[in-house]
Design a protein around this motif. Structure first.
Motif, short mmCIF file in Angstrom:
data_model
loop_
_atom_site.label_atom_id
_atom_site.label_comp_id
_atom_site.label_asym_id
_atom_site.label_seq_id
_atom_site.Cartn_x
_atom_site.Cartn_y
_atom_site.Cartn_z
N THR A 123 -6.87 1.23 -0.76
CA THR A 123 -6.07 1.77 0.26
C THR A 123 -6.13 3.37 0.09
N LEU A 157 0.03 -8.78 -1.17
CA LEU A 157 -0.51 -8.06 0.23
C LEU A 157 0.42 -8.36 1.41
N LYS A 183 3.50 -8.80 1.00
CA LYS A 183 4.90 -8.10 1.24
C LYS A 183 4.46 -6.67 1.37
N VAL A 184 3.48 -6.29 0.90
CA VAL A 184 3.13 -4.87 1.39
C VAL A 184 2.95 -4.58 2.96
N SER A 187 6.33 -4.65 4.47
CA SER A 187 6.97 -3.37 4.47
C SER A 187 6.26 -2.24 5.13
N ILE A 200 3.00 -2.04 5.74
CA ILE A 200 1.79 -1.61 4.99
C ILE A 200 2.00 -0.24 4.02
N SER A 201 2.99 -0.35 3.46
CA SER A 201 3.10 0.66 2.41
C SER A 201 3.66 -0.03 1.16
N ALA A 202 3.01 0.56 0.09
CA ALA A 202 3.61 -0.01 -1.08
C ALA A 202 4.17 1.49 -2.00
N THR A 243 -0.51 3.57 -4.38
CA THR A 243 -1.87 3.19 -4.01
C THR A 243 -2.44 2.24 -4.64
N PHE A 276 4.81 -5.65 -7.12
CA PHE A 276 5.41 -4.65 -6.16
C PHE A 276 6.19 -3.85 -6.16
#
Ligand SMILES: [Zn+2]
Length: 317
Positions: free
Chosen positions: A34, A61, A63-64, A67, A69-71, A74, A223
């Motif tokens: 990412t 993935l 779960k990201v 949200s 597409i943000s964790a 990176t 996560f």
């Protein structure tokens, strides 16, 4: 119920959703990042039949994506031995996690037959990707062949890594190896990473097989990693860990472990752990925890039948 093909299809579907990210790049057939400089590289399926790694990564993935597409960090993901995964075997020709180099050039005598194996070539591909990505941390997800009483970490013996593992889960034992290495069979991905000065933690999650609730637990763990905090931790003196100090070396080819031995099982110095065909005893060479007891095919193809890790306390740096 998860199946081998379902989880792989799921991975590809999830993977596609990350392509909109600015920092996205595909780095391998089943690998993407990412960011050009990822904080964490998650690797799974280094052993093909340790399937919970992929199951956990898929949940992560998902779960990201939920949200937006943000964790909080990176990351990159790599599935290391899909050929073996599709056959639900540990490896195709040779253990991939004993096929890494710890220098640019292989040291010692390399058997020509070994260089022709699938895993030998695959290890070279993975090394190139990791050198290019230079992640700030690698988390390599595994499972054990024999039962295990708890998940556990495996890491190079390093105060920072021991403290990181302890912060991730204080209840999971931390098994360390030192510069003498891990196994006589060859170098692991962790040893390669250590040599590249990349911090690395292996998590041995459970015995081989899919497990939705454990995979969910792993997904939550991954996560909610507080990357800044984790990587700036000061080593905490007196943290308990275990160090691989002895190997259960096979003195003869016909030696076998007693049935039913488990990972993390406490063993004492001199305790009988196996026999040869003519009844010669294989004794534990030390007090400690038994790690990776080997049976069947993996016992046949390995130099050792298991490892002994002894109790240690982290010293002041
Ligand atoms: Zn493994």
């Amino acid at each position: 119920m998860s199946s081998i093909q379902d989880e792989l299809t799921k991975f590809q579907t999830l993977h596609n959703q990350f392509k909109i990210l600015q920092g996205y790049a595909q780095v391998d057939t089943y690998g993407f990042t990412t960011s050009p400089t990822p904080d964490i590289l998650f690797t799974a399926i280094t052993h093909g039949n340790e399937v919970i790694g992929l199951q956990s990564i898929n949940l992560f993935l998902e779960k990201v994506i939920k949200s937006n597409i943000s964790a909080p960090f990176t990351f990159a993901v790599m599935l290391n031995n899909i050929k073996a995964y599709e056959k639900n075997v540990r490896f195709i020709d040779k253990d991939l996690n004993r096929s890494f180099h710890v220098s640019q050039k292989p040291t010692g005598i390399i058997n020509v037959e070994i260089t022709k194996t699938y895993e030998y070539a695959r290890a070279r591909e993975i090394e190139i990707v990791i050198r290019k990505l230079k992640p700030k941390l690698i988390i390599d997800l595994h499972q054990t062949s024999a039962p295990t009483t708890s998940p556990f970490f495996v890491a190079p013996e390093d105060g920072r890594l021991i403290s990181m593992a302890h912060a991730l889960n204080p209840d999971w034992p931390i098994i360390c190896f030192d510069a003498r290495g891990f196994s006589r069979d060859g170098h692991t991905l962790s040893e390669f990473a250590r040599n590249e000065k990349i911090p690395v933690l292996v998590i041995e999650i459970s015995q081989n097989g899919f497990d939705q609730s454990l995979a969910r637990l792993m997904c939550e763990k991954l996560f909610y990693i507080n990357f800044e905090k984790l990587t700036t931790l000061q080593p905490k003196p007196q943290t308990v860990y275990y160090k691989i100090t002895k190997q259960l070396t096979k003195q003869t080819q016909d030696v076998e472990l007693l049935p039913g031995l488990e990972n993390l099982q406490p063993v004492s110095d001199g305790e009988i752990l196996g026999y040869t065909a003519n009844g010669t005893e294989l004794k534990s060479p030390a007090n400690g925890l038994l790690i990776f007891p080997k049976y069947g095919k993996s016992a046949e193809t390995s130099h050792e039948l298991g490892l002994i890790a002894t109790h240690q306390l982290l010293k002041n740096e």
